[in-house]
Design a protein around this motif. Structure first.
Motif, PDB file in Angstrom:
ATOM      1  N   UNK A  60       2.529   2.259  -1.377  1.00  0.00           N
ATOM      2  CA  UNK A  60       1.180   2.810  -1.510  1.00  0.00           C
ATOM      3  C   UNK A  60       0.494   2.300  -2.769  1.00  0.00           C
ATOM      4  N   UNK A  61       1.251   2.184  -3.873  1.00  0.00           N
ATOM      5  CA  UNK A  61       0.654   1.672  -5.106  1.00  0.00           C
ATOM      6  C   UNK A  61       0.226   0.211  -4.946  1.00  0.00           C
ATOM      7  N   UNK A  62       0.995  -0.576  -4.220  1.00  0.00           N
ATOM      8  CA  UNK A  62       0.640  -1.977  -4.001  1.00  0.00           C
ATOM      9  C   UNK A  62      -0.583  -2.067  -3.082  1.00  0.00           C
ATOM     10  N   UNK A  63      -0.573  -1.307  -1.992  1.00  0.00           N
ATOM     11  CA  UNK A  63      -1.658  -1.368  -1.013  1.00  0.00           C
ATOM     12  C   UNK A  63      -2.981  -0.876  -1.595  1.00  0.00           C
ATOM     13  N   UNK A  64      -2.936   0.254  -2.274  1.00  0.00           N
ATOM     14  CA  UNK A  64      -4.178   0.950  -2.619  1.00  0.00           C
ATOM     15  C   UNK A  64      -4.570   0.903  -4.092  1.00  0.00           C
ATOM     16  N   UNK A  95      -5.859  15.201   4.343  1.00  0.00           N
ATOM     17  CA  UNK A  95      -5.967  14.229   5.433  1.00  0.00           C
ATOM     18  C   UNK A  95      -4.926  13.118   5.270  1.00  0.00           C
ATOM     19  N   UNK A  96      -4.737  12.649   4.036  1.00  0.00           N
ATOM     20  CA  UNK A  96      -3.766  11.580   3.778  1.00  0.00           C
ATOM     21  C   UNK A  96      -2.336  12.030   4.055  1.00  0.00           C
ATOM     22  N   UNK A  97      -2.076  13.325   4.045  1.00  0.00           N
ATOM     23  CA  UNK A  97      -0.735  13.850   4.323  1.00  0.00           C
ATOM     24  C   UNK A  97      -0.428  13.871   5.816  1.00  0.00           C
ATOM     25  N   UNK A  98      -1.417  13.614   6.651  1.00  0.00           N
ATOM     26  CA  UNK A  98      -1.201  13.628   8.095  1.00  0.00           C
ATOM     27  C   UNK A  98      -0.571  12.310   8.550  1.00  0.00           C
ATOM     28  N   UNK A  99       0.505  12.424   9.298  1.00  0.00           N
ATOM     29  CA  UNK A  99       1.202  11.241   9.811  1.00  0.00           C
ATOM     30  C   UNK A  99       0.248  10.362  10.616  1.00  0.00           C
ATOM     31  N   UNK A 100       0.234   9.088  10.308  1.00  0.00           N
ATOM     32  CA  UNK A 100      -0.596   8.141  11.041  1.00  0.00           C
ATOM     33  C   UNK A 100      -1.947   7.866  10.411  1.00  0.00           C
ATOM     34  N   UNK A 101      -2.388   8.724   9.485  1.00  0.00           N
ATOM     35  CA  UNK A 101      -3.666   8.479   8.829  1.00  0.00           C
ATOM     36  C   UNK A 101      -3.489   7.365   7.796  1.00  0.00           C
ATOM     37  N   UNK A 102      -4.360   6.371   7.812  1.00  0.00           N
ATOM     38  CA  UNK A 102      -4.247   5.267   6.877  1.00  0.00           C
ATOM     39  C   UNK A 102      -5.612   4.672   6.584  1.00  0.00           C
ATOM     40  N   UNK A 103      -5.778   4.253   5.348  1.00  0.00           N
ATOM     41  CA  UNK A 103      -6.985   3.524   4.962  1.00  0.00           C
ATOM     42  C   UNK A 103      -6.646   2.063   4.654  1.00  0.00           C
ATOM     43  N   UNK A 104      -5.461   1.628   5.043  1.00  0.00           N
ATOM     44  CA  UNK A 104      -5.042   0.239   4.800  1.00  0.00           C
ATOM     45  C   UNK A 104      -5.935  -0.727   5.565  1.00  0.00           C
ATOM     46  N   UNK A 106      -6.931  -4.272   7.596  1.00  0.00           N
ATOM     47  CA  UNK A 106      -6.295  -5.009   8.696  1.00  0.00           C
ATOM     48  C   UNK A 106      -5.308  -6.046   8.174  1.00  0.00           C
ATOM     49  N   UNK A 107      -5.624  -6.681   7.039  1.00  0.00           N
ATOM     50  CA  UNK A 107      -4.712  -7.701   6.498  1.00  0.00           C
ATOM     51  C   UNK A 107      -3.406  -7.066   6.023  1.00  0.00           C
ATOM     52  N   UNK A 108      -3.462  -5.860   5.493  1.00  0.00           N
ATOM     53  CA  UNK A 108      -2.238  -5.148   5.085  1.00  0.00           C
ATOM     54  C   UNK A 108      -1.447  -4.737   6.317  1.00  0.00           C
ATOM     55  N   UNK A 109      -2.138  -4.273   7.334  1.00  0.00           N
ATOM     56  CA  UNK A 109      -1.459  -3.887   8.580  1.00  0.00           C
ATOM     57  C   UNK A 109      -0.795  -5.099   9.247  1.00  0.00           C
ATOM     58  N   UNK A 110      -1.428  -6.259   9.131  1.00  0.00           N
ATOM     59  CA  UNK A 110      -0.853  -7.476   9.709  1.00  0.00           C
ATOM     60  C   UNK A 110       0.475  -7.836   9.046  1.00  0.00           C
ATOM     61  N   UNK A 111       0.669  -7.379   7.808  1.00  0.00           N
ATOM     62  CA  UNK A 111       1.933  -7.603   7.101  1.00  0.00           C
ATOM     63  C   UNK A 111       3.001  -6.578   7.480  1.00  0.00           C
ATOM     64  N   UNK A 112       2.613  -5.578   8.290  1.00  0.00           N
ATOM     65  CA  UNK A 112       3.568  -4.558   8.727  1.00  0.00           C
ATOM     66  C   UNK A 112       3.534  -3.291   7.903  1.00  0.00           C
ATOM     67  N   UNK A 113       2.530  -3.162   7.038  1.00  0.00           N
ATOM     68  CA  UNK A 113       2.404  -1.965   6.206  1.00  0.00           C
ATOM     69  C   UNK A 113       1.181  -1.177   6.652  1.00  0.00           C
ATOM     70  N   UNK A 114       0.985   0.006   6.060  1.00  0.00           N
ATOM     71  CA  UNK A 114      -0.229   0.766   6.315  1.00  0.00           C
ATOM     72  C   UNK A 114      -0.207   1.590   7.590  1.00  0.00           C
ATOM     73  N   UNK A 115       0.985   2.042   8.000  1.00  0.00           N
ATOM     74  CA  UNK A 115       1.089   2.839   9.226  1.00  0.00           C
ATOM     75  C   UNK A 115       0.739   4.309   9.007  1.00  0.00           C
TER      76      UNK A 115
END
Length: 146
Positions: A60-64, A95-104, A106-115
């Motif tokens: 999370x620290x790297x992504x955000x 909201x961020x504590x809800x499973x599946x919620x993400x503000x990552x 698309x490029x981060x998601x393409x790396x397999x993160x941000x779920x």
């Protein structure tokens, strides 16, 4: 819990920097924490929980937040992990504590993160979780493991 002999007067403190510009180094602090806890004699299940929760926080620290620091305080009764960053903060922690919620992105998601499982997994693996986030200032997450 490990056998310490005499009671410790002060917790053992570890501090690691989390590089926010390098996904390949994300997770280094959790690996070092795992190694340190193993050397201190903690049981494998507690070590696993700490490592998974710390890894989620590091990602999370790297992504955000472009990085931050991970601190671990260890005594006979508990392991406490404190993750600090000076990123954008979390506008809606609930909201961020809800499973599946993400503000990552698309490029981060393409790396397999941000779920959207970072904070929910931290809560799942820690015995206590406190999230203090201020928009525009950063986030501090404290996790306690017993």
């Amino acid at each position: 819990m490990p056998v310490w002999g005499a009671r410790m007067s002060e917790p053992v403190r570890f501090l690691w920097q989390v590089d926010g510009d390098d996904f390949s180094s994300a997770g280094e602090a959790s690996v070092l924490a795992k190694r340190s806890l193993r050397e201190l004699g903690f049981d494998a299940e507690l070590i696993r929980r700490v490592a998974v929760a710390m890894y989620e926080g590091e990602i999370n620290m790297v992504i955000h937040a472009h990085g931050g620091e991970a601190e671990m305080l260890v005594d006979e009764d508990a392991v406490r992990v404190i993750l600090r960053d000076v990123g954008p903060g979390i506008p809606d922690v609930e909201l961020a504590m809800q499973a599946g919620y993400s503000t990552a992105t698309d490029s981060v998601r393409a790396l397999g993160f941000g779920a959207g499982m970072g904070l929910p997994n931290m809560k799942r693996f820690a015995d206590e979780l406190v999230v203090d986030s201020r928009v525009g200032e950063g986030t501090t997450i404290e996790m306690t493991f017993r």
